[in-house]
Motif scaffolding. Structure first.
Motif, PDB file in Angstrom:
ATOM      1  N   TRP A  85       0.839  -1.191   0.000  1.00 13.41           N
ATOM      2  CA  TRP A  85       0.000   0.000   0.000  1.00 13.41           C
ATOM      3  C   TRP A  85       0.873   1.239   0.000  1.00 13.41           C
ATOM      4  O   TRP A  85       2.053   1.189   0.319  1.00 13.41           O
ATOM      5  N   LEU A  86       0.263   2.331  -0.363  1.00 17.38           N
ATOM      6  CA  LEU A  86       0.916   3.630  -0.343  1.00 17.38           C
ATOM      7  C   LEU A  86       0.492   4.326   0.934  1.00 17.38           C
ATOM      8  O   LEU A  86      -0.705   4.550   1.171  1.00 17.38           O
ATOM      9  N   GLY A  87       1.444   4.640   1.787  1.00 15.22           N
ATOM     10  CA  GLY A  87       1.150   5.251   3.080  1.00 15.22           C
ATOM     11  C   GLY A  87       0.801   6.727   2.968  1.00 15.22           C
ATOM     12  O   GLY A  87       0.980   7.350   1.906  1.00 15.22           O
ATOM     13  N   ASP A  88       0.310   7.284   4.075  1.00 13.91           N
ATOM     14  CA  ASP A  88      -0.025   8.710   4.118  1.00 13.91           C
ATOM     15  C   ASP A  88       1.195   9.584   3.849  1.00 13.91           C
ATOM     16  O   ASP A  88       1.072  10.725   3.396  1.00 13.91           O
ATOM     17  N   ASP A  89       2.382   9.038   4.140  1.00 10.56           N
ATOM     18  CA  ASP A  89       3.622   9.774   3.923  1.00 10.56           C
ATOM     19  C   ASP A  89       4.121   9.674   2.484  1.00 10.56           C
ATOM     20  O   ASP A  89       5.183  10.189   2.146  1.00 10.56           O
TER      21      ASP A  89
END
Length: 141
Positions: A85-89
């Motif tokens: 997944w692509l994190g909030d960061d």
């Protein structure tokens, strides 16, 4: 119209409604030989929720999950999976996940096992899907 005619019409209408109701009941009733079941599918991540690092090796994670499943259900069916997944960061994260298939059980028991998995792997949550299936323990001819 005559009173007798009206009474006959009412009686025939009631009989027609009763027959329609009985027909509808049998048309929508599941077949006796089929057992409807819910198959629960759990997706258990193995990265620590706080550090986002693996809690242990893949082999050890699988063994820990299998031990929990044997304790709760007496057996298990698992598959290895890799998730990402692509994190909030904005960074891309990946983790080893264990996919667990459970039948012939109930939501309460699945949640108890999930509680143990959450603690064991320090997860914030576990994805659980409940899918209606037809279950058969086929023993051959």
């Amino acid at each position: 119209m005559s009173k007798k005619f009206n009474i006959c019409v009412v009686i025939l209408s009631v009989i027609a409604i009763c027959l329609a109701s009985v027909s509808l009941y049998f048309a929508t009733k599941p077949q006796e030989q089929e057992k409807k079941d819910i198959q629960y599918v759990m997706y258990v991540g193995t990265n620590d929720k706080d550090t986002n690092k693996p809690v242990c090796t893949k082999e050890e994670a699988r063994k820990r999950a299998e031990n929990i499943l044997v304790e709760h259900f007496g057996g298990y069916t698992v598959q290895d999976a890799d998730g990402g997944w692509l994190g909030d960061d904005g960074k891309r994260y990946e983790e080893y996940s264990i996919v667990i298939y459970l039948s012939d059980t109930n939501e309460e028991d699945v949640h108890k096992a999930a509680d143990d998995m959450i603690k064991e792997f320090n997860q914030s949550s576990i994805l659980i899907q409940a899918n209606e299936t037809k279950t058969e323990f086929y023993e051959g001819k």
